[in-house]
Design a protein around this motif. Structure first.
Motif, PDB file in Angstrom:
ATOM      1  N   LYS A 306       0.840  -1.218   0.000  1.00  0.00           N
ATOM      2  CA  LYS A 306       0.000   0.000   0.000  1.00  0.00           C
ATOM      3  C   LYS A 306       0.863   1.252   0.000  1.00  0.00           C
ATOM      4  N   TYR A 308       3.745   1.513  -1.379  1.00  0.00           N
ATOM      5  CA  TYR A 308       4.237   1.671  -2.747  1.00  0.00           C
ATOM      6  C   TYR A 308       3.131   2.189  -3.658  1.00  0.00           C
ATOM      7  N   ARG A 309       1.930   1.708  -3.426  1.00  0.00           N
ATOM      8  CA  ARG A 309       0.792   2.217  -4.212  1.00  0.00           C
ATOM      9  C   ARG A 309       0.639   3.728  -3.977  1.00  0.00           C
ATOM     10  N   ASN A 310       0.724   4.120  -2.688  1.00  0.00           N
ATOM     11  CA  ASN A 310       0.574   5.534  -2.336  1.00  0.00           C
ATOM     12  C   ASN A 310       1.674   6.394  -2.981  1.00  0.00           C
TER      13      ASN A 310
END
Lengths: 485, 422
Positions: A306, A308-310
């Protein structure tokens, strides 16, 4: 009105003199009127846009503060953010959005003529919209409202930072307006020193390097891989000195009125990793993205994936913020990917226990600065290239540089054979000098001489800058790069 | 010493004392301000540089080679006095040089060729008088440029006997031109004489005026072109030694550079850059889009300003006893149709009336009906065939009128002596 124009040469001293001659209570109205004159000197009609957004935010944000229930607060915040983003979207992204939809349909064989809106991007819209969103979110988080409309309107329209930032924080800016300060010569000295330095960076360094970038990026096929590296280095320094020059002039102009606005750069090309680069590059934007996009998305207090997604979403949108074009988006995506890669690399070092040994080594530190600079430079190709296709062509060619270096000779550098303007053959001297200047300033930063230089030295530097600017400033200068954002 | 007995007196005395200390105090603070001292030092450096004429180059040494500077340099250095001078825009330059390329049957370098051999030959055939010509027609030349050329160049030893000035509608109503000061010709001419008396007309924008005045006030700013060229040449020579062009490589030519950087010195013209070539078959080029922009709206301020310069050119020429031949250059019907009727009429009548009033010979090629679309290489420029026709008409007119001019114009008389003898 450009900072490096004769209009500004008349405008700034006029406002400066009036500001210090009139009573304190009239100063904010004076700056407000001046800021609107400054903005409307380009396209008067767009004065209504900034005024409209100012009034909307001034009226809507208190509704967030007044809401008792958290859910209502959230709805009001969403509404205020939507008003700002929709405005930005219409003016900045409408045509890009329609073109993207059309291109997507084309892939599936559906062709249609998308309507083209004849919209001219209002100057500085990305900057003042971000300031409004910051205000709304801070009020939502419990910070106080701005009660005085004039103060609020000036916060958004303050002419030194109006077009390309730095993106201010209202908690820092608004309180300065109410301090009944008296004129100090230091305001003039420090402000003018910054303005002269900013003009030097823009007009003498960035504008000359822009010729190299323009020649190289418009005709990449004409140059070798090593040429393309030199061209990319030139653009790296061009964009830095262009934007740092703008920021210096903005900060210097604000200082003439006794106001401080945030810094934007801290020797970015001495960053030892990409995360550190973003702590040093366009600081007011990177902190904004952190506070109002990355953290609301969950920040780094969640699972690794998450986070890394952010990071990815934050940087990709940050790229798109720079301009409605695919290559800006690709640049943002690239930044997201290299930040994730860096996090993974750091984690690996920690896991293997190599971190402390490696990080303390001086050789590793220097190598990581060099590597980071080159990784950033590859990103600049995506940023500057005229299309994604060109960018990949240039990067592909640049990646062949190690092979070219094996049998290096100056003859491989065609770019140096453009003998006029002089910047081309001088690249081999100028680029190292600019890098060494970074190192020198870093070394000097905590030295006493640099922190409080002798009076005569400061005067000497100012006189030298005045002479150089007078003689070498071109009759016409390109716009600041960040004006288009 | 003032005494302060009364209360009022004491207050006045205190105030005056305070004022007395406040003024030096303010001055002290002012002079300890870094920026103020820097400005004063800068002004002193400017004054010193002005006294020493630091880096100043002779006015005839132009910093950049372009159509205008090549022509002016050639005119100033040519030894023989030209008896006939051509003025005008590319409407005159292109056919006059094109005719010569055909006449001499060789390509002619635009930067070097400033004569009309064909005109000289035809004039001699028609009148018996040998004449030397000089072609000062330049691309984009406006009446403001033509006036300054007449004023600054066509004087003293270089004063011609006849001035042939070809005018077209664009000269008076070009929308693209920001101001008369924005042409290359003006830029070069400003080095050759004082343009300050024309400031209001040539630089209508206040920023341009301010820029000009700053140049007059601060020597380093006024001479920035000379100084930056000197610095650039010095650093070029240093760099040429430090990093010479490697064997087997050659430096980029201006043409190659122009392809890479079209906006860098776009009007630069080096020797061998532009040629007029002999041609037998003429192809027609469509340049209507460009002229649509030029004529998009009629700017009456531009029209009035340029018409005033045209009048003043005729006045200066008359004062100097230069006989002016105003040639109304032909344009194609399709090009003419881009101009509003009232603007066309204003142009045609003004040129005719002014030329006649000021004693110039007026040759109306536009109204003559002698030129067909086939005489043009595009919608305004005559090709070499059309140009030959144009020069023939001018020579014939001059030859016909030479005897009339004899009594009135002593300079023309000289020219026509041979005609008389014949």
């Amino acid at each position: 009105m450009l900072f490096n124009s004769l209009q500004y040469l008349v405008f700034l001293p006029t406002v400066f003199l009036l500001f210090w001659l009139i009573p304190h209570k009239l100063r904010v109205p004076l700056l407000l009127v001046s800021s609107y004159v400054f903005y409307m000197s380009w396209r008067p009609i767009y004065g209504l846009l900034i005024l409209g957004l100012t009034v909307s935010n001034f009226l809507l944000v208190p509704l967030i503060a007044r809401s008792v229930e958290q859910k209502t607060k959230k709805w009001w915040l969403a509404g205020v953010v939507a008003v700002n983003l929709v405005t930005l979207g219409i003016f900045k992204y409408a045509n890009f959005g329609m073109q993207t939809v059309k291109d997507t349909f084309n892939i599936f064989g559906v062709n249609f003529h998308e309507p083209h809106l004849h919209i001219i991007l209002p100057l500085g819209i990305s900057f003042f919209v971000f300031e409004f969103i910051h205000y709304a979110v801070e009020v939502y988080r419990g910070k106080p409202l701005v009660k005085n409309f004039m103060d609020f309107a000036l916060f958004a329209s303050f002419f030194p930072t109006q077009i390309a930032g730095p993106i201010k924080r209202y908690q820092d800016f608004i309180p300065q307006l109410s301090i009944p300060s008296k004129f100090k010569w230091q305001y003039l000295d420090d402000g003018m020193q910054l303005i002269l330095m900013g003009l030097f960076k823009k007009v003498i360094i960035a504008d000359n390097l822009s010729l190299v970038a323009q020649a190289g990026f418009s005709h990449p096929a004409s140059f070798s891989s090593l040429d393309l590296w030199l061209i990319t280095y030139s653009f790296a320094f061009q964009i830095f000195f262009d934007f740092a020059g703008y920021t210096d002039i903005a900060r210097g102009s604000a200082m003439l009125f006794g106001y401080k606005v945030p810094i934007n750069f801290n020797l970015p090309y001495l960053a030892s990793n990409v995360s550190n680069f973003w702590d040093r590059w366009h600081i007011s934007l990177s902190t904004w993205l952190r506070d109002y996009l990355f953290i609301p998305l969950g920040g780094s207090r969640c699972s690794r994936l998450k986070v890394y997604r952010n990071l990815f979403i934050t940087m990709a949108l940050g790229g798109l913020w720079h301009g409605a074009a695919m290559h800006f988006f690709a640049w943002g995506v690239y930044q997201g990917v290299i930040l994730i890669a860096h996090r993974e690399y750091s984690r690996l070092l920690q896991k293997t226990g190599m971190a402390s040994k490696l990080l303390s080594s001086k050789v590793y530190h220097v190598a990581s600065i060099i590597l980071t600079f080159h990784v950033v430079c590859i990103g600049w190709v995506l940023f500057r290239a005229e299309s994604i296709k060109d960018a990949f062509f240039i990067i592909g060619k640049m990646l062949a540089a190690p092979a070219a270096l094996l049998h290096f000779s100056v003859a491989q550098l065609s770019i140096l054979q453009i003998r006029d303007p002089i910047i081309f053959p001088a690249l081999l001297v100028i680029l190292p000098v600019l890098m060494v200047a970074h190192v020198m300033v870093n070394w000097l930063n905590d030295k006493k001489l640099y922190l409080s230089p002798p009076w005569a030295l400061q005067v000497g530097v100012m006189v030298a800058l005045m002479c150089v600017l007078t003689i070498f400033s071109p009759d016409t200068s390109p716009r600041f790069i960040y004006f288009q954002f | 010493m003032a005494t302060c007995d009364s209360a009022t007196g004491s207050r006045q005395c205190c105030c005056s004392k305070r004022n007395a200390t406040a003024v030096p105090d303010f001055l002290e603070r002012l002079l300890s301000a870094r920026f103020v001292v820097a400005v004063l030092s800068f002004m002193t450096i400017c004054a010193l540089a002005a006294t020493l004429s630091l880096g100043k180059r002779p006015s005839q040494q132009f910093s950049e080679h372009n159509w205008a500077s090549w022509a002016f340099q050639d005119f100033l250095t040519v030894r023989e006095k030209p008896q006939v001078v051509f003025l005008g825009s590319s409407l005159v330059l292109v056919p006059v040089a094109g005719v010569d390329a055909n006449f001499l049957n060789r390509r002619l370098d635009g930067s070097q060729h400033h004569r009309s051999f064909y005109f000289e030959q035809r004039f001699k055939e028609a009148t018996g008088a040998p004449v030397r010509t000089f072609n000062l027609a330049l691309p984009g030349e406006m009446p403001s440029d033509a006036y300054l050329m007449t004023d600054f160049l066509l004087d003293g030893e270089k004063k011609p006997d006849i001035l042939i000035y070809g005018v077209g509608p664009r000269d008076f109503m070009d929308n693209i031109l920001p101001s008369p000061a924005s042409t290359d010709a003006f830029h070069s001419l400003a080095r050759l004489g004082d343009v300050s008396r024309l400031l209001d007309r040539v630089m209508p924008e206040w920023t341009d005026k301010l820029n000009f005045k700053l140049g007059r006030t601060f020597y380093l700013y006024g001479k920035k072109e000379d100084l930056s060229v000197a610095a650039s040449r010095l650093s070029s020579s240093v760099l040429a030694r430090l990093a010479p062009v490697p064997p087997g490589k050659s430096a980029f030519t201006v043409e190659q550079r122009r392809q890479l950087m079209p906006l860098y010195h776009p009007c630069e013209l080096t020797a061998g850059d532009a040629f007029f070539r002999p041609s037998r078959s003429e192809q027609s080029i469509d340049n209507l889009a460009e002229y649509r922009k030029r004529y998009a709206t009629v700017r009456w301020d531009t029209f009035a300003t340029q018409m005033r310069f045209f009048t003043e050119l005729l006045d200066v020429a008359r004062q100097r006893e230069i006989h002016v031949v105003v040639v109304s250059m032909p344009v194609t019907d399709i090009n003419r149709s881009l101009i509003a009727d009232y603007a066309w009429l204003a142009y045609r009548q003004s040129v005719h009336v002014l030329a006649t009033l000021k004693g110039a010979t007026f040759i109306d090629l536009q109204g003559s009906g002698a030129f067909k679309t086939a005489d043009f290489m595009d919608t305004v420029h005559l090709h070499s065939g059309g140009g030959k026709k144009m020069l023939d008409i001018i020579v014939d007119t001059l030859a016909q009128r030479a005897s009339c001019a004899l009594s009135a114009k002593p300079d023309v008389q000289k020219l026509c002596n041979s005609t008389q003898a014949l």
